[in-house]
Write a protein that holds these residues in place. Structure first.
Motif, PDB file in Angstrom:
ATOM      1  N   VAL A  55      19.263  59.979 -34.927  1.00 14.15           N
ATOM      2  CA  VAL A  55      20.139  58.814 -35.005  1.00 14.15           C
ATOM      3  C   VAL A  55      21.405  59.018 -34.168  1.00 14.15           C
ATOM      4  N   LYS A 106      22.373  56.734 -30.970  1.00 15.96           N
ATOM      5  CA  LYS A 106      23.609  55.951 -31.096  1.00 15.96           C
ATOM      6  C   LYS A 106      24.549  56.229 -29.930  1.00 15.96           C
ATOM      7  N   ILE A 117      20.040  50.820 -35.288  1.00 19.45           N
ATOM      8  CA  ILE A 117      20.694  52.116 -35.416  1.00 19.45           C
ATOM      9  C   ILE A 117      21.493  52.189 -36.718  1.00 19.45           C
ATOM     10  N   GLU A 170      20.868  54.692 -39.732  1.00 13.26           N
ATOM     11  CA  GLU A 170      21.985  55.569 -40.089  1.00 13.26           C
ATOM     12  C   GLU A 170      22.264  55.505 -41.590  1.00 13.26           C
ATOM     13  N   GLN A 202      14.751  55.923 -32.502  1.00 13.31           N
ATOM     14  CA  GLN A 202      15.341  56.569 -31.336  1.00 13.31           C
ATOM     15  C   GLN A 202      14.511  56.289 -30.088  1.00 13.31           C
TER      16      GLN A 202
END
Length: 236
Positions: free
Chosen positions: A108, A112, A149, A153, A184
């Motif tokens: 993550v 990100k 994302i 998260e 991802q």
């Protein structure tokens, strides 16, 4: 001390295997017990009979070496044994949730960071006289990617919190590992596309990140294995 066992065999795709001074080996000490007959040993690279092959040529993750290890009558004793005799499988299973949630955290964070860099790129890269990020398709795509994302998260944070309380299950860890690596991969593939031709150039970090991310759906248990574990938990 008399030898407890003589190790014979090989293992490939070992991260840092080319440079390691000490390796942990899972070996069958009681084959008739199947999974209940595995023991962990710490083997020094200077041990007689231990050798390693060439440094494998990987697609990505160039910062760490990967190699094949060979064991030819390597003698080990109780002094090299980690944990209990025939208890290796249990020892490994106890640590797998931490390994997999660690992978999820990295997945993550990696995606990100590259997504934020891609957003900045789309604000300054122009086509037809305006930033490419202002085109409706790209705007909507970035909105969706940032949402993906943030959702991933939130779930990974929940798993980390559970792990700190010693409550993280192997199934939840498998879900975190599977979902974060899938997200991802999808996010970084779109980031490469948003960069256009530059996204395929190794000089751009997005290209290197895209290559590095691919293995995360394979290591620490492939995503197919994660799905199998999750499916079993559903009673299937």
């Amino acid at each position: 001390m008399a030898p407890l066992k003589t190790l014979n065999g090989s293992k490939t795709f070992i991260t840092n295997g080319y440079s390691a001074d000490l390796v942990i080996v899972a070996t069958r000490t009681s084959p008739e017990k199947r999974a209940r007959g595995i023991t962990l040993f710490a083997v020094e690279s200077t041990a007689n009979g231990f050798s390693r092959g060439r440094k494998l040529d990987k697609v990505g993750q160039e910062e760490s070496d990967t190699a094949e290890l060979f064991f030819d009558n390597v003698r080990v004793t109780e002094a090299e044994m980690i944990g209990e005799l025939d208890g290796g499988f249990i020892h490994m299973m106890q640590n797998l949730p931490q390994v997999r949630v660690s992978c999820a955290v990295s997945n993550v964070a990696h995606a990100k960071q590259i997504l934020e860099e891609t957003l900045a790129y789309t604000k300054q890269r122009q086509a037809f006289g305006k930033p490419i990020g202002s085109f409706q398709h790209n705007k909507f795509l970035l909105a969706q990617l940032f949402t993906q994302i943030e959702v991933a998260e939130a779930y990974v944070d929940k798993c980390v919190e559970a792990h700190t309380q010693h409550e993280l299950t192997s199934i939840d860890a498998a879900k975190a590992k599977w979902w974060s690596s899938q997200v991802q991969s999808e996010v970084l593939d779109h980031c490469v596309q948003l960069y256009g031709g530059y996204g395929y150039m190794n000089e751009y970090r997005v290209a290197r990140a895209w290559r590095d991310a691919r293995v995360t759906k394979i290591w620490a248990g492939s995503n197919e294995i994660m799905s199998e574990l999750i499916g079993r938990d559903l009673g299937l």
